[in-house]
Design a protein around this motif. Structure first.
Motif, PDB file in Angstrom:
ATOM      1  N   HIS A   1       0.812  -1.229   0.000  1.00 51.42           N
ATOM      2  CA  HIS A   1       0.000   0.000   0.000  1.00 51.42           C
ATOM      3  C   HIS A   1       0.842   1.275   0.000  1.00 51.42           C
ATOM      4  O   HIS A   1       0.296   2.377   0.020  1.00 51.42           O
ATOM      5  N   GLN A   2       2.158   1.123  -0.019  1.00 49.68           N
ATOM      6  CA  GLN A   2       3.079   2.260  -0.079  1.00 49.68           C
ATOM      7  C   GLN A   2       2.837   3.280   1.053  1.00 49.68           C
ATOM      8  O   GLN A   2       2.951   4.494   0.857  1.00 49.68           O
ATOM      9  N   ILE A   3       2.478   2.783   2.213  1.00 50.72           N
ATOM     10  CA  ILE A   3       2.333   3.631   3.391  1.00 50.72           C
ATOM     11  C   ILE A   3       3.724   3.792   4.018  1.00 50.72           C
ATOM     12  O   ILE A   3       4.526   2.863   4.006  1.00 50.72           O
ATOM     13  N   THR A   4       4.016   4.963   4.529  1.00 53.03           N
ATOM     14  CA  THR A   4       5.327   5.185   5.143  1.00 53.03           C
ATOM     15  C   THR A   4       5.541   4.222   6.307  1.00 53.03           C
ATOM     16  O   THR A   4       4.578   3.771   6.942  1.00 53.03           O
TER      17      THR A   4
ATOM     18  N   GLN B   1       3.897   5.431   9.649  1.00 54.31           N
ATOM     19  CA  GLN B   1       2.455   5.220   9.739  1.00 54.31           C
ATOM     20  C   GLN B   1       2.122   3.734   9.786  1.00 54.31           C
ATOM     21  O   GLN B   1       1.198   3.305  10.489  1.00 54.31           O
TER      22      GLN B   1
ATOM     23  N   SER C   1      -4.452  11.845   7.576  1.00 58.48           N
ATOM     24  CA  SER C   1      -4.571  11.661   6.126  1.00 58.48           C
ATOM     25  C   SER C   1      -3.597  10.592   5.642  1.00 58.48           C
ATOM     26  O   SER C   1      -2.679  10.184   6.358  1.00 58.48           O
ATOM     27  N   GLN C   2      -3.825  10.118   4.413  1.00 56.17           N
ATOM     28  CA  GLN C   2      -2.950   9.181   3.713  1.00 56.17           C
ATOM     29  C   GLN C   2      -2.852   7.806   4.386  1.00 56.17           C
ATOM     30  O   GLN C   2      -1.848   7.117   4.259  1.00 56.17           O
ATOM     31  N   LEU C   3      -3.909   7.426   5.085  1.00 57.44           N
ATOM     32  CA  LEU C   3      -3.978   6.061   5.592  1.00 57.44           C
ATOM     33  C   LEU C   3      -4.636   5.183   4.527  1.00 57.44           C
ATOM     34  O   LEU C   3      -5.374   5.684   3.671  1.00 57.44           O
ATOM     35  N   PRO C   4      -4.392   3.879   4.538  1.00 53.64           N
ATOM     36  CA  PRO C   4      -4.956   3.023   3.487  1.00 53.64           C
ATOM     37  C   PRO C   4      -6.474   2.961   3.538  1.00 53.64           C
ATOM     38  O   PRO C   4      -7.104   3.234   4.568  1.00 53.64           O
ATOM     39  N   GLN C   5      -7.039   2.606   2.397  1.00 54.13           N
ATOM     40  CA  GLN C   5      -8.496   2.441   2.306  1.00 54.13           C
ATOM     41  C   GLN C   5      -8.956   1.332   3.262  1.00 54.13           C
ATOM     42  O   GLN C   5      -8.195   0.425   3.589  1.00 54.13           O
TER      43      GLN C   5
END
Length: 265
Positions: free
Chosen positions: A42-45, A48, A205-209
């Motif tokens: 998911h390309q989350i940092t 996070q 913001s920018q957390l996975p669906q």
């Protein structure tokens, strides 16, 4: 998506077995695996991802611990009169720490997790060296201990089994009952911590669906559903097999997990 689902289901099956046999909620496995999944699928940092992995791990412990406790109670491996003495401190510790952890340095959280995996592996492998045994403490001290374990567990993302089980055994509690008590207290660590992780992550913001705050629902559902099946099976196996070999395998797995997290991020 299929590869991710297979990874999470396999992780859940291992976690359920450990929960039923050893009273361990599986957070030491969920956190690194889910961190990997969120970063690579998911390309989350990394920062996070590790927070979400911890939040999801603690939420899953509510369900795995609940089922494990139910079957331990059914098989007379549980004493709720003991557990209730620890619940207030456990709830307070896990809830408070869940509100603190998003403000901690991620490097601190990561290295706390790594250190704990190595310590847990060592404690599992070494021969017990208890020289004396004492009775369970009064309610006040029980809650202080519950608060401390819940606070540490929330930072690491675990249900506290690796601390509660040896603690209860030291205090003259039979090993199978210690496992049942550990499973039950893990429920309340998960409940308090989940509330905090959801609340803190709602506006991030920018957390996975398909996330609710810092809890990743697909991971929670897939890991929990498979772990519940194996937790039920494992509570039957606990009377039929020796857990010595399983402990050795788990300790080696923890050591490898610690090394992998050391070089992650």
């Amino acid at each position: 998506m299929l590869t991710e689902a297979i990874i999470l289901i396999l992780a859940g099956s291992v976690i359920g077995t450990l929960s039923g046999l050893l009273g361990i909620g599986g957070g030491l496995i969920i956190v690194p695996i889910l961190t990997f999944v969120l970063v690579h699928f998911h390309q989350i940092t990394f920062d996070q991802s590790i927070l979400m992995a911890i939040g999801t791990s603690l939420a899953s412990i509510v369900f795995a611990g609940g089922v494990s406790s139910f079957y331990h109670t059914k098989r007379n491996n549980m004493d709720w009169s003991i557990a209730t003495q620890y619940i207030p401190g456990v709830l307070l510790g896990s809830t408070m720490m869940a509100f603190v952890i998003p403000h901690l340095n991620i490097a601190f959280i990561k290295h706390a997790f790594i250190v704990y995996t190595f310590l847990a592996a060592y404690e599992i492998l070494k021969a017990p060296t208890i020289k004396s045994v004492v009775q369970l403490p009064a309610v006040f001290f029980a809650n202080i201990y519950g608060f401390a374990i819940a606070s540490i567990s929330t930072v690491i993302g675990i249900g506290g089994g690796t601390m509660f089980v040896p603690y209860f055994i030291y205090h003259k509690v039979k090993p199978r009952l210690a496992v049942g008590l550990s499973s039950s207290l893990g429920i309340f660590i998960g409940l308090g911590a989940s509330f905090g992780f959801i609340k803190n992550g709602l506006h991030v913001s920018q957390l996975p669906q398909f996330s609710i705050g810092y809890i990743y629902l697909p991971g929670l559902i897939l890991i929990t559903s498979s772990s519940l099946i194996f937790a039920r099976l494992a509570t039957k196996w606990i009377h039929q097999i020796s857990v010595l070999s399983l402990k050795k395998i788990f300790a080696c797995l923890l050591f490898l997990i610690g090394l992998s997290m050391l070089f992650a991020g």
